[in-house]
Design a protein around this motif. Structure first.
Motif, PDB file in Angstrom:
ATOM      1  N   SER A   1      13.201  28.516 -32.753  1.00  0.00           N
ATOM      2  CA  SER A   1      12.071  28.944 -31.924  1.00  0.00           C
ATOM      3  C   SER A   1      11.858  30.458 -31.944  1.00  0.00           C
ATOM      4  CB  SER A   1      12.253  28.459 -30.485  1.00  0.00           C
ATOM      5  OG  SER A   1      13.472  28.949 -29.970  1.00  0.00           O
ATOM      6  N   ASN A   2      12.839  31.219 -32.422  1.00  0.00           N
ATOM      7  CA  ASN A   2      12.696  32.668 -32.549  1.00  0.00           C
ATOM      8  C   ASN A   2      12.231  33.088 -33.942  1.00  0.00           C
ATOM      9  OD1 ASN A   2      13.605  33.227 -29.895  1.00  0.00           O
ATOM     10  ND2 ASN A   2      15.698  32.849 -30.580  1.00  0.00           N
ATOM     11  N   GLY A   3      12.042  32.132 -34.839  1.00  0.00           N
ATOM     12  CA  GLY A   3      11.620  32.440 -36.197  1.00  0.00           C
ATOM     13  C   GLY A   3      12.761  32.729 -37.156  1.00  0.00           C
ATOM     14  N   ALA A   4      14.016  32.573 -36.693  1.00  0.00           N
ATOM     15  CA  ALA A   4      15.166  32.796 -37.571  1.00  0.00           C
ATOM     16  C   ALA A   4      15.284  31.621 -38.541  1.00  0.00           C
ATOM     17  CB  ALA A   4      16.446  32.946 -36.762  1.00  0.00           C
ATOM     18  N   LEU A   5      15.526  31.929 -39.794  1.00  0.00           N
ATOM     19  CA  LEU A   5      15.596  30.919 -40.847  1.00  0.00           C
ATOM     20  C   LEU A   5      16.925  30.170 -40.800  1.00  0.00           C
ATOM     21  CD1 LEU A   5      14.156  29.698 -43.324  1.00  0.00           C
ATOM     22  CD2 LEU A   5      15.226  31.523 -44.690  1.00  0.00           C
ATOM     23  N   LEU A   6      16.822  28.848 -40.705  1.00  0.00           N
ATOM     24  CA  LEU A   6      17.994  27.974 -40.695  1.00  0.00           C
ATOM     25  C   LEU A   6      18.240  27.331 -42.048  1.00  0.00           C
ATOM     26  CD1 LEU A   6      17.082  26.180 -37.361  1.00  0.00           C
ATOM     27  CD2 LEU A   6      18.883  27.889 -37.658  1.00  0.00           C
ATOM     28  N   ARG A   7      17.156  26.953 -42.722  1.00  0.00           N
ATOM     29  CA  ARG A   7      17.264  26.269 -44.018  1.00  0.00           C
ATOM     30  C   ARG A   7      16.103  26.689 -44.906  1.00  0.00           C
ATOM     31  NH1 ARG A   7      21.148  22.723 -44.660  1.00  0.00           N
ATOM     32  NH2 ARG A   7      20.322  22.362 -46.733  1.00  0.00           N
ATOM     33  N   LEU A   8      16.391  26.757 -46.207  1.00  0.00           N
ATOM     34  CA  LEU A   8      15.393  26.959 -47.234  1.00  0.00           C
ATOM     35  C   LEU A   8      15.855  26.118 -48.415  1.00  0.00           C
ATOM     36  CD1 LEU A   8      13.843  30.270 -48.456  1.00  0.00           C
ATOM     37  CD2 LEU A   8      14.666  28.561 -50.055  1.00  0.00           C
ATOM     38  N   ASP A   9      15.122  25.063 -48.715  1.00  0.00           N
ATOM     39  CA  ASP A   9      15.506  24.133 -49.776  1.00  0.00           C
ATOM     40  C   ASP A   9      14.336  23.867 -50.696  1.00  0.00           C
ATOM     41  OD1 ASP A   9      18.117  23.059 -48.564  1.00  0.00           O
ATOM     42  OD2 ASP A   9      16.698  22.518 -46.993  1.00  0.00           O
ATOM     43  N   PHE A  10      14.613  23.749 -51.991  1.00  0.00           N
ATOM     44  CA  PHE A  10      13.593  23.228 -52.885  1.00  0.00           C
ATOM     45  C   PHE A  10      13.360  21.781 -52.492  1.00  0.00           C
ATOM     46  CE2 PHE A  10      14.589  26.831 -55.614  1.00  0.00           C
ATOM     47  CZ  PHE A  10      13.309  27.178 -56.036  1.00  0.00           C
ATOM     48  N   ALA A  11      12.095  21.392 -52.436  1.00  0.00           N
ATOM     49  CA  ALA A  11      11.742  20.031 -52.044  1.00  0.00           C
ATOM     50  C   ALA A  11      12.176  19.062 -53.139  1.00  0.00           C
ATOM     51  CB  ALA A  11      10.251  19.921 -51.797  1.00  0.00           C
ATOM     52  N   LEU A  12      13.025  18.148 -52.762  1.00  0.00           N
ATOM     53  CA  LEU A  12      13.458  17.088 -53.655  1.00  0.00           C
ATOM     54  C   LEU A  12      13.003  15.772 -53.049  1.00  0.00           C
ATOM     55  CD1 LEU A  12      17.071  18.410 -54.338  1.00  0.00           C
ATOM     56  CD2 LEU A  12      15.069  18.640 -55.802  1.00  0.00           C
ATOM     57  N   PRO A  13      12.766  14.757 -53.839  1.00  0.00           N
ATOM     58  CA  PRO A  13      12.305  13.476 -53.285  1.00  0.00           C
ATOM     59  C   PRO A  13      13.194  12.996 -52.138  1.00  0.00           C
ATOM     60  CG  PRO A  13      12.260  13.425 -55.678  1.00  0.00           C
ATOM     61  CD  PRO A  13      12.942  14.703 -55.278  1.00  0.00           C
ATOM     62  N   GLY A  14      12.582  12.724 -50.998  1.00  0.00           N
ATOM     63  CA  GLY A  14      13.300  12.195 -49.844  1.00  0.00           C
ATOM     64  C   GLY A  14      14.037  13.225 -49.014  1.00  0.00           C
ATOM     65  N   ALA A  15      14.024  14.503 -49.406  1.00  0.00           N
ATOM     66  CA  ALA A  15      14.813  15.515 -48.702  1.00  0.00           C
ATOM     67  C   ALA A  15      14.421  15.654 -47.240  1.00  0.00           C
ATOM     68  CB  ALA A  15      14.714  16.864 -49.407  1.00  0.00           C
ATOM     69  N   LEU A  16      13.133  15.630 -46.945  1.00  0.00           N
ATOM     70  CA  LEU A  16      12.710  15.781 -45.552  1.00  0.00           C
ATOM     71  C   LEU A  16      13.142  14.589 -44.711  1.00  0.00           C
ATOM     72  CD1 LEU A  16       9.142  17.338 -45.775  1.00  0.00           C
ATOM     73  CD2 LEU A  16      11.254  18.426 -45.064  1.00  0.00           C
ATOM     74  N   ARG A  17      13.165  13.410 -45.303  1.00  0.00           N
ATOM     75  CA  ARG A  17      13.560  12.220 -44.546  1.00  0.00           C
ATOM     76  C   ARG A  17      15.067  12.158 -44.327  1.00  0.00           C
ATOM     77  NH1 ARG A  17       9.728  10.481 -48.001  1.00  0.00           N
ATOM     78  NH2 ARG A  17      11.210   9.612 -49.464  1.00  0.00           N
ATOM     79  N   THR A  18      15.848  12.696 -45.257  1.00  0.00           N
ATOM     80  CA  THR A  18      17.298  12.573 -45.156  1.00  0.00           C
ATOM     81  C   THR A  18      17.954  13.691 -44.360  1.00  0.00           C
ATOM     82  OG1 THR A  18      17.611  13.696 -47.274  1.00  0.00           O
ATOM     83  CG2 THR A  18      17.461  11.283 -47.313  1.00  0.00           C
ATOM     84  N   ARG A  19      17.295  14.801 -44.171  1.00  0.00           N
ATOM     85  CA  ARG A  19      17.860  15.907 -43.394  1.00  0.00           C
ATOM     86  C   ARG A  19      17.369  15.801 -41.960  1.00  0.00           C
ATOM     87  NH1 ARG A  19      20.960  19.035 -46.164  1.00  0.00           N
ATOM     88  NH2 ARG A  19      20.477  19.678 -48.267  1.00  0.00           N
ATOM     89  N   ALA A  20      18.300  15.540 -41.066  1.00  0.00           N
ATOM     90  CA  ALA A  20      17.950  15.366 -39.652  1.00  0.00           C
ATOM     91  C   ALA A  20      17.243  16.598 -39.100  1.00  0.00           C
ATOM     92  CB  ALA A  20      19.203  15.061 -38.842  1.00  0.00           C
ATOM     93  N   GLU A  21      17.636  17.789 -39.579  1.00  0.00           N
ATOM     94  CA  GLU A  21      17.028  19.020 -39.076  1.00  0.00           C
ATOM     95  C   GLU A  21      15.519  19.029 -39.323  1.00  0.00           C
ATOM     96  OE1 GLU A  21      19.400  19.000 -41.560  1.00  0.00           O
ATOM     97  OE2 GLU A  21      20.838  20.592 -41.229  1.00  0.00           O
ATOM     98  N   TYR A  22      15.115  18.609 -40.510  1.00  0.00           N
ATOM     99  CA  TYR A  22      13.694  18.601 -40.835  1.00  0.00           C
ATOM    100  C   TYR A  22      12.970  17.476 -40.100  1.00  0.00           C
ATOM    101  CZ  TYR A  22      14.326  21.930 -44.699  1.00  0.00           C
ATOM    102  OH  TYR A  22      14.590  23.043 -45.456  1.00  0.00           O
ATOM    103  N   ALA A  23      13.619  16.333 -40.037  1.00  0.00           N
ATOM    104  CA  ALA A  23      12.983  15.163 -39.419  1.00  0.00           C
ATOM    105  C   ALA A  23      12.614  15.410 -37.960  1.00  0.00           C
ATOM    106  CB  ALA A  23      13.886  13.952 -39.549  1.00  0.00           C
ATOM    107  N   SER A  24      13.445  16.161 -37.241  1.00  0.00           N
ATOM    108  CA  SER A  24      13.189  16.395 -35.821  1.00  0.00           C
ATOM    109  C   SER A  24      12.362  17.660 -35.558  1.00  0.00           C
ATOM    110  CB  SER A  24      14.512  16.489 -35.059  1.00  0.00           C
ATOM    111  OG  SER A  24      15.252  17.603 -35.511  1.00  0.00           O
TER     112      SER A  24
END
Length: 179
Positions: free
Chosen positions: A26-49
């Motif tokens: 919420s402060n804009g600090a970067l937690l993750r930076l990943d190249f998009a791979l098939p299914g990555a957003l669905r498998t990483r709980a951080e992105y899903a929520s």
């Protein structure tokens, strides 16, 4: 006692090497930076929520745009990766590897004062949650071969070639060689 839930925001940046997913707090600090791979957003709980909100990651997208055009060689972004003290120490060493250069796992271990920890440095690279900005792509095998990269060796090679072109350095690796 009520604990406030931290809100996370996600967005993406489209580079010439492919889509890059971004996750910030919420402060804009970067937690993750990943190249998009098939299914990555669905498998990483951080992105899903996380809430999709491009404005929340625009400051990172701007700096990535500058990096990919060669006008930025260092990032000025608050980072908030989760990891042990060893991982944070290893990631700090990665941030010290200059743009347009490469190093080896063994050299980083020696710099850390733990010459027998080359494999541990390799593991720290493997779990690095903030690629490109914490430049694990700049670490190669002692033989000069490209090894392991969470985004794929094609992305690692692409980043090294991009940096070599913009820095004028002849990188100490064989960009077309794989192990």
């Amino acid at each position: 006692m009520h604990l406030a839930r931290t809100t996370f925001y996600r967005g993406h940046f489209d580079s010439q090497l492919g889509r890059i997913n971004l996750l910030v707090d919420s402060n804009g600090a970067l937690l993750r930076l990943d190249f998009a791979l098939p299914g990555a957003l669905r498998t990483r709980a951080e992105y899903a929520s996380a809430i999709f909100q491009e404005d929340a990651v625009s400051h990172i997208s701007q700096q990535l745009s500058e990096y990919f055009t060669g006008s930025r060689t260092d990032f000025d972004i608050e980072l908030a990766p989760t990891g042990s003290s060893f991982l944070h120490e290893a990631w700090a060493l990665l941030r010290a590897v200059p743009y347009g250069t490469t190093t080896t796992y063994g050299a980083l271990a020696k710099t850390m004062g733990k010459p027998g920890f080359a494999r541990a440095i390799g593991m720290a690279n493997a779990v690095n949650p903030i690629s490109i900005i914490v430049p694990c792509h700049r670490v190669i095998a002692a033989s000069g071969a490209l090894t392991g990269y969470s985004g794929g060796l094609d992305k690692k090679r692409g980043l090294l070639v991009l940096e070599a072109e913009h820095s004028g350095n002849d990188l100490a690796c064989a960009p077309n060689r794989q192990t």
